[in-house]
Scaffold this active site. Sequence first.
Site, PDB file in Angstrom:
ATOM      1  N   VAL A   1     -39.626 -69.240  82.807  1.00 35.14           N
ATOM      2  CA  VAL A   1     -39.229 -68.585  81.546  1.00 35.14           C
ATOM      3  C   VAL A   1     -40.327 -69.317  80.415  1.00 35.14           C
ATOM      4  O   VAL A   1     -39.565 -69.790  79.601  1.00 35.14           O
ATOM      5  CB  VAL A   1     -37.970 -69.012  81.214  1.00 35.14           C
ATOM      6  CG1 VAL A   1     -37.061 -67.744  81.846  1.00 35.14           C
ATOM      7  CG2 VAL A   1     -37.386 -70.290  81.235  1.00 35.14           C
ATOM      8  N   CYS A   2     -41.536 -69.384  80.522  1.00 35.61           N
ATOM      9  CA  CYS A   2     -42.565 -70.010  79.810  1.00 35.61           C
ATOM     10  C   CYS A   2     -42.139 -71.531  79.634  1.00 35.61           C
ATOM     11  O   CYS A   2     -42.161 -71.891  78.433  1.00 35.61           O
ATOM     12  CB  CYS A   2     -42.447 -69.362  78.335  1.00 35.61           C
ATOM     13  SG  CYS A   2     -43.655 -68.069  78.017  1.00 35.61           S
ATOM     14  N   ASN A   3     -41.689 -72.319  80.518  1.00 37.30           N
ATOM     15  CA  ASN A   3     -41.164 -73.700  80.477  1.00 37.30           C
ATOM     16  C   ASN A   3     -41.627 -74.210  81.787  1.00 37.30           C
ATOM     17  O   ASN A   3     -40.912 -74.391  82.709  1.00 37.30           O
ATOM     18  CB  ASN A   3     -39.616 -73.506  80.547  1.00 37.30           C
ATOM     19  CG  ASN A   3     -39.370 -74.954  79.908  1.00 37.30           C
ATOM     20  OD1 ASN A   3     -39.544 -75.798  80.399  1.00 37.30           O
ATOM     21  ND2 ASN A   3     -38.477 -74.821  78.802  1.00 37.30           N
TER      22      ASN A   3
END
Length: 429
Positions: free
Chosen positions: A329-331
């Site tokens: 998640v974009c992490n």
Amino acid sequence: MKEGEAMAYNDRIETIRKDEFPMLHDSIYLDHAGTTLYPKTLVDSFATEMVASLLGNPHSASASSQYTTLRIENIRHRVLRFFNADPAEYELVFVANATAGIKLVSDAFRGFPEGFDYRYHQACHTSLVGVRQEAENGLCLDSDDVDKWIEGGDLEVKIDPSSRPTLFAYPAQSNMDGRRYPLRWCHQVRRAGVNTGCQIYTLLDAAAYVATSPLDLSNAETAPDFAVVSFYKIFGFPDLGGLIVKRNTASVFKQRRYFGGGTVDMVVCLKEQWHASKTQSLHEALEDGTLPIHSILALDLALNAHQKLLTEFEKLATLKLFHVRTGGVCNPGGVAAALGLEPWEMKRNFSTGFRCGNENDIINGKPTGVIRVSLGAMSTLSDVEKFVAFIEEFYKEDHQPSPVALPESVVEDDSSDLFVDAIMCGQKG
Ligand SMILES: *Cc1c(COP(=O)(O)O)cnc(C)c1O
């Protein structure tokens, strides 16, 4: 919650949901951390305002322009108050989203003649990780490293106090698993800097945090120098973000090199290249181009709608903060740590064609991401029950621990392709 109370609660939300969130139909929407839903009242009041008011471009002198300017300034103050931030201590700069706010801070620091050092927490969103590209030295820290730094210990890459400023960035709440990180770090890291003669600035990514909890900036002394938020994550609408800057650190933005329409007082092009940046207020110096005026007005209306629904969703406060983790998640740092993915494995996955956002969820027997489930104010207990039933039907294996048990380690057993690692709950406050 007792059974009876739970039913009554569910019924109340169901009633509000039918009136205020008709777009849901029968969907079970569990991506509030991506964006939450906007209530119908907000959209209706926005339509009414757009039709009733004559709104000029704030950069002109007409009455309609002056009206827009006045409204925007009032909304700026109202938003600061929403975060308990005293307008005497802070400025609010309107930006497109949290990422644009981060980039403004990055632009300021890259403008220092000697550059800057950058330290960021492993749970950072991609948008914070990218700042390292502009820094002389970038260092990714886990929570133990941050504590060590605060206590005066050495880290792998040392700061040279004489040379350049350091920017430290972290999320108040991870967008991946809802885990919270201490707000006191801002103050403590800055103090560690003072003790060692280093100039340290703090950037707090509050985008996920403010979606579930009020951010309290009442104590300017302990607050982050810079904080970024995305309003659509709190209110569902408008698509707008904010950068909150402490006035006593606002001078770093003098280093920013770019200027655009709206942020300069005078520009000379022919024969000589000279310009005079706006200096009266920070937002004037940073808001390049025409402001998203209609979105800013919508923010006022979103605050109205929010106040009303919060009264109504009072009981939800605890449930609203509840995140069920499951998304790449974009992490990048958070996902790698949670799944035990080593840099060589991530590079191998990349070379075999894996990209952020594509559909390969398992490569060589290891998951490449997580599935994140997040609830919002208008979620009901039956949303949760339906999700748990779905997991049980499709993913539960009887020889495994129950799906919501917490395995100590995540990747030892290659046969468990998907699992629920943790349920994060937070309390308001
Ligand atoms: C959503 C999110 C961002 C990015 O926000 P944008 O509005 O897409 O710029 C950054 N950090 C966290 C923690 C987020 O949840």
